[in-house]
Motif scaffolding. Sequence first.
Motif, PDB file in Angstrom:
ATOM      1  N   UNK A 237       0.836  -1.205   0.000  1.00  0.00           N
ATOM      2  CA  UNK A 237       0.000   0.000   0.000  1.00  0.00           C
ATOM      3  C   UNK A 237       0.874   1.260   0.000  1.00  0.00           C
ATOM      4  N   UNK A 238       1.851   1.305   0.869  1.00  0.00           N
ATOM      5  CA  UNK A 238       2.730   2.473   0.958  1.00  0.00           C
ATOM      6  C   UNK A 238       3.498   2.673  -0.341  1.00  0.00           C
ATOM      7  N   UNK A 239       3.972   1.587  -0.937  1.00  0.00           N
ATOM      8  CA  UNK A 239       4.742   1.650  -2.180  1.00  0.00           C
ATOM      9  C   UNK A 239       3.908   2.277  -3.301  1.00  0.00           C
ATOM     10  N   UNK A 240       2.665   1.850  -3.427  1.00  0.00           N
ATOM     11  CA  UNK A 240       1.824   2.322  -4.516  1.00  0.00           C
ATOM     12  C   UNK A 240       1.277   3.724  -4.269  1.00  0.00           C
ATOM     13  N   UNK A 241       0.751   3.959  -3.093  1.00  0.00           N
ATOM     14  CA  UNK A 241       0.130   5.258  -2.801  1.00  0.00           C
ATOM     15  C   UNK A 241       1.141   6.398  -2.890  1.00  0.00           C
ATOM     16  N   UNK A 242       2.382   6.142  -2.503  1.00  0.00           N
ATOM     17  CA  UNK A 242       3.395   7.196  -2.479  1.00  0.00           C
ATOM     18  C   UNK A 242       4.210   7.294  -3.762  1.00  0.00           C
ATOM     19  N   UNK A 243       3.895   6.476  -4.760  1.00  0.00           N
ATOM     20  CA  UNK A 243       4.651   6.521  -6.001  1.00  0.00           C
ATOM     21  C   UNK A 243       4.235   7.700  -6.869  1.00  0.00           C
ATOM     22  N   UNK A 244       5.218   8.290  -7.556  1.00  0.00           N
ATOM     23  CA  UNK A 244       4.936   9.390  -8.478  1.00  0.00           C
ATOM     24  C   UNK A 244       4.437   8.906  -9.830  1.00  0.00           C
ATOM     25  N   UNK A 245       4.678   7.645 -10.141  1.00  0.00           N
ATOM     26  CA  UNK A 245       4.411   7.128 -11.471  1.00  0.00           C
ATOM     27  C   UNK A 245       3.514   5.900 -11.428  1.00  0.00           C
ATOM     28  N   UNK A 246       2.948   5.563 -12.593  1.00  0.00           N
ATOM     29  CA  UNK A 246       2.241   4.301 -12.764  1.00  0.00           C
ATOM     30  C   UNK A 246       3.245   3.243 -13.210  1.00  0.00           C
ATOM     31  N   UNK A 247       2.825   1.985 -13.139  1.00  0.00           N
ATOM     32  CA  UNK A 247       3.731   0.879 -13.454  1.00  0.00           C
ATOM     33  C   UNK A 247       3.127   0.019 -14.567  1.00  0.00           C
ATOM     34  N   UNK A 248       3.648   0.219 -15.767  1.00  0.00           N
ATOM     35  CA  UNK A 248       3.182  -0.504 -16.944  1.00  0.00           C
ATOM     36  C   UNK A 248       4.382  -0.815 -17.824  1.00  0.00           C
ATOM     37  N   UNK A 249       4.621  -2.095 -18.068  1.00  0.00           N
ATOM     38  CA  UNK A 249       5.715  -2.475 -18.949  1.00  0.00           C
ATOM     39  C   UNK A 249       5.466  -1.982 -20.360  1.00  0.00           C
ATOM     40  N   UNK A 250       6.440  -1.287 -20.942  1.00  0.00           N
ATOM     41  CA  UNK A 250       6.290  -0.740 -22.285  1.00  0.00           C
ATOM     42  C   UNK A 250       7.666  -0.606 -22.904  1.00  0.00           C
ATOM     43  N   UNK A 251       7.954  -1.443 -23.924  1.00  0.00           N
ATOM     44  CA  UNK A 251       9.273  -1.393 -24.537  1.00  0.00           C
ATOM     45  C   UNK A 251       9.165  -1.680 -26.034  1.00  0.00           C
ATOM     46  N   UNK A 252      10.171  -1.261 -26.751  1.00  0.00           N
ATOM     47  CA  UNK A 252      10.239  -1.459 -28.201  1.00  0.00           C
ATOM     48  C   UNK A 252      10.949  -2.778 -28.474  1.00  0.00           C
ATOM     49  N   UNK A 253      10.211  -3.759 -28.966  1.00  0.00           N
ATOM     50  CA  UNK A 253      10.768  -5.071 -29.276  1.00  0.00           C
ATOM     51  C   UNK A 253      10.941  -5.177 -30.788  1.00  0.00           C
ATOM     52  N   UNK A 254      12.181  -5.159 -31.276  1.00  0.00           N
ATOM     53  CA  UNK A 254      12.406  -5.175 -32.732  1.00  0.00           C
ATOM     54  C   UNK A 254      12.151  -6.524 -33.383  1.00  0.00           C
ATOM     55  N   UNK A 255      11.930  -7.563 -32.605  1.00  0.00           N
ATOM     56  CA  UNK A 255      11.767  -8.902 -33.150  1.00  0.00           C
ATOM     57  C   UNK A 255      10.361  -9.091 -33.742  1.00  0.00           C
ATOM     58  N   UNK A 256      10.146 -10.236 -34.330  1.00  0.00           N
ATOM     59  CA  UNK A 256       8.835 -10.525 -34.913  1.00  0.00           C
ATOM     60  C   UNK A 256       7.711 -10.556 -33.877  1.00  0.00           C
ATOM     61  N   UNK A 257       7.960 -11.014 -32.606  1.00  0.00           N
ATOM     62  CA  UNK A 257       6.879 -10.932 -31.606  1.00  0.00           C
ATOM     63  C   UNK A 257       6.623  -9.516 -31.106  1.00  0.00           C
ATOM     64  N   UNK A 258       7.387  -8.544 -31.625  1.00  0.00           N
ATOM     65  CA  UNK A 258       7.196  -7.158 -31.240  1.00  0.00           C
ATOM     66  C   UNK A 258       6.759  -6.326 -32.426  1.00  0.00           C
ATOM     67  N   UNK A 278       4.341  -5.060 -23.936  1.00  0.00           N
ATOM     68  CA  UNK A 278       4.483  -5.174 -22.491  1.00  0.00           C
ATOM     69  C   UNK A 278       3.487  -6.164 -21.926  1.00  0.00           C
ATOM     70  N   UNK A 279       3.717  -6.573 -20.696  1.00  0.00           N
ATOM     71  CA  UNK A 279       2.781  -7.480 -20.025  1.00  0.00           C
ATOM     72  C   UNK A 279       1.486  -6.740 -19.707  1.00  0.00           C
ATOM     73  N   UNK A 280       0.378  -7.487 -19.696  1.00  0.00           N
ATOM     74  CA  UNK A 280      -0.909  -6.857 -19.456  1.00  0.00           C
ATOM     75  C   UNK A 280      -1.142  -6.505 -17.992  1.00  0.00           C
ATOM     76  N   UNK A 281      -0.297  -7.002 -17.082  1.00  0.00           N
ATOM     77  CA  UNK A 281      -0.551  -6.835 -15.655  1.00  0.00           C
ATOM     78  C   UNK A 281      -0.020  -5.488 -15.201  1.00  0.00           C
ATOM     79  N   UNK A 282      -0.890  -4.497 -15.249  1.00  0.00           N
ATOM     80  CA  UNK A 282      -0.504  -3.111 -15.010  1.00  0.00           C
ATOM     81  C   UNK A 282      -0.884  -2.647 -13.612  1.00  0.00           C
TER      82      UNK A 282
END
Length: 405
Positions: A237-258, A278-282
């Motif tokens: 709870x403390x980790x999330x409530x006090x965070x400045x940012x959201x947490x969502x995996x987002x990266x540029x994958x140059x491969x065919x699965x990206x 990125x993973x769907x678990x945001x």
Amino acid sequence: MQGELEQRPLQSATKSFYSHLQINHFLYLLLFVIGLSLGVIASLCFQSFPFISSRDSLYSFSPSQEPETSSSSSSSSSSWSSTDLARTNGTKHSNDTNVSLKEQNVLIMHDMNDEELLRRASMVPRVQDQHVRPKVAFMFLTKGPLPLAPLWEKFFQGHEGFYSIYVHSHPSFNDTMPESSVFYGRRIPSQPVYWGSITMIDAERRLLANALLDLSNQRFVLLSESCIPLFNFTAIYSYLINSNLSFLGSFDDPRSPGRGRYNPQMQPHIKLSDWRKGAQWFELHRDLAVRVLSDRKFYPLFRDLCRPACYSDEHYLPTLVNILYGESNANRSVTWVDWSRGGPHPGRFGWGDVTDEFLNRIRFGSKCLYNGNETSMCFLFARKFLPNALEPLLRVSPVLLGFDP
């Protein structure tokens, strides 16, 4: 003559009695008028103050420190320390808990269709009400049962009023939780979900919309039936409530699965350079959650143009957030998943995998940034844990995770 003399004392007593009775009536009337006047004056005085319910006053705190602000966030929230949460949990307020649960159940029990629900949720306030205690919304996207529910019960125990729970399961699933469970009555109106299709995004939006209707929810975590918490409630709870940012995996994958899944027909709205994976678990802050739910431009593109072997649940949110709200995102997930074994699905863990060493490697085996500072506490949840992992998880949780035995 003698009879008249005998009646005089009686008449005198009667007059005296009625005289006292009239005086008493007058006094009662006077007191009523005075009380009514004081009540009107008090009511006028109270109207000049901001309304704070007794429920909120029971849980009002002085923040331990001023919140760190980020240029990417349009809303500020008070910094909540572990000490604040522990202090609150030391005092029981049963009335607060009962009212809160009733209010939550009213919000879940609605007959809106998806369009009406999304429209209403997209219009809710994005900024936190400083008079409302912030809560974390735990949103479970499941096929049916929650086999690890006993572990989550221990996780939530004693922290009523600091969390909300929402469960999206298949509409044909009929099993119910006992009334004593934190999951009782927490199922939202749902639709069938099919792996790899846009229905995954629809379910996520449905969960997010229902959770946004509760204005006290400030952080939103998407979980599955195979997820476990890696720390106790206070730490997460403390980790999330006090965070400045959201947490969502987002990266540029140059491969065919990206990049190989990109459909050029998405231009000019989505260019190849915008495409992310990125993973769907945001985990999202309220401000970003409302903005994401308000999207009417990119969702139709993914619905119509991202089909297997393009998977919307791995690309829609990462691409949307990258294009519009990249500065609001930490570009990492707080849910650990093992992809080291290869294949379309992550590794699964059962009874023989759960050890102190294994869990501690997940909990502290990485390095990341949290509010600009390096930390080894990067993951708050982990998946995929099989139902037979429940017994060893319950066994190690009191010492390792800090749950009450």
